[in-house]
Design a protein around this motif. Sequence first.
Motif, PDB file in Angstrom:
ATOM      1  N   UNK A  60       0.857  -1.186   0.000  1.00  0.00           N
ATOM      2  CA  UNK A  60       0.000   0.000   0.000  1.00  0.00           C
ATOM      3  C   UNK A  60       0.892   1.235   0.000  1.00  0.00           C
ATOM      4  N   UNK A  61       0.673   2.119  -0.979  1.00  0.00           N
ATOM      5  CA  UNK A  61       1.383   3.398  -1.009  1.00  0.00           C
ATOM      6  C   UNK A  61       0.593   4.394  -0.178  1.00  0.00           C
ATOM      7  N   UNK A  89      -2.441   0.335  -5.363  1.00  0.00           N
ATOM      8  CA  UNK A  89      -3.228   0.554  -4.156  1.00  0.00           C
ATOM      9  C   UNK A  89      -2.571   1.646  -3.324  1.00  0.00           C
ATOM     10  N   UNK A  90      -3.363   2.678  -3.002  1.00  0.00           N
ATOM     11  CA  UNK A  90      -2.825   3.879  -2.357  1.00  0.00           C
ATOM     12  C   UNK A  90      -3.879   4.515  -1.474  1.00  0.00           C
ATOM     13  N   UNK A 111      -6.879  -3.587  -7.371  1.00  0.00           N
ATOM     14  CA  UNK A 111      -6.182  -2.395  -6.902  1.00  0.00           C
ATOM     15  C   UNK A 111      -7.229  -1.475  -6.303  1.00  0.00           C
ATOM     16  N   UNK A 112      -6.987  -0.999  -5.072  1.00  0.00           N
ATOM     17  CA  UNK A 112      -7.937  -0.106  -4.406  1.00  0.00           C
ATOM     18  C   UNK A 112      -7.214   1.137  -3.940  1.00  0.00           C
ATOM     19  N   UNK A 113      -7.876   2.282  -4.128  1.00  0.00           N
ATOM     20  CA  UNK A 113      -7.365   3.553  -3.642  1.00  0.00           C
ATOM     21  C   UNK A 113      -8.411   4.185  -2.739  1.00  0.00           C
ATOM     22  N   UNK A 145      -0.502  -8.623   4.428  1.00  0.00           N
ATOM     23  CA  UNK A 145      -1.930  -8.338   4.254  1.00  0.00           C
ATOM     24  C   UNK A 145      -2.296  -7.092   5.040  1.00  0.00           C
ATOM     25  N   UNK A 146      -3.258  -6.349   4.547  1.00  0.00           N
ATOM     26  CA  UNK A 146      -3.738  -5.172   5.264  1.00  0.00           C
ATOM     27  C   UNK A 146      -5.221  -4.986   5.001  1.00  0.00           C
TER      28      UNK A 146
END
Length: 159
Positions: A60-61, A89-90, A111-113, A145-146
């Motif tokens: 995750x950015x 993902x950010x 990908x999730x932002x 994992x997050x």
Amino acid sequence: DDAKIYFLVGNHEERWEHYLQLKAPELLDMQEFRLDVLLRFGELNIERIGSKRVMQRAGLSIIHGHEFGGGVYSPVNPARGLYQRAKASSICGHHHRTSEHSEKDIDGKVTTCWSVGTLGEEHPEYMPLNKWNQGFAFGEWNGQDYSIENKRIINGKLV
């Protein structure tokens, strides 16, 4: 008690340092005017992360959100604009709006932002008309994992 707290410098903190450089350079060498001292980072065990840095945690950015410059986040919502620029993902907070955007690639990778609301004033004097909302996010990491819980506050109530 075990949570590590990081403070990612954003555009408002940059303004503080820029103001001192332009208007009061003699104060730059005084410890009392350093942002980390004013905000008691040492006392509160908060680690300062410099401006325009990309933090990484388990893929995750994490950015403030001003790194890409203006005009980026207008398409649908700030999270979609972040996706359009980052392609990874950010999460960011600069836009003071709670939003989420996910896309799946041809291989099924998601990908999730996220963009996070503000804990400050929703309609400050310098920008009384805006689309801001109050909110915050929790991140929880377990190895690689997050999970992110992006919370909104409406009329003082967590929703």
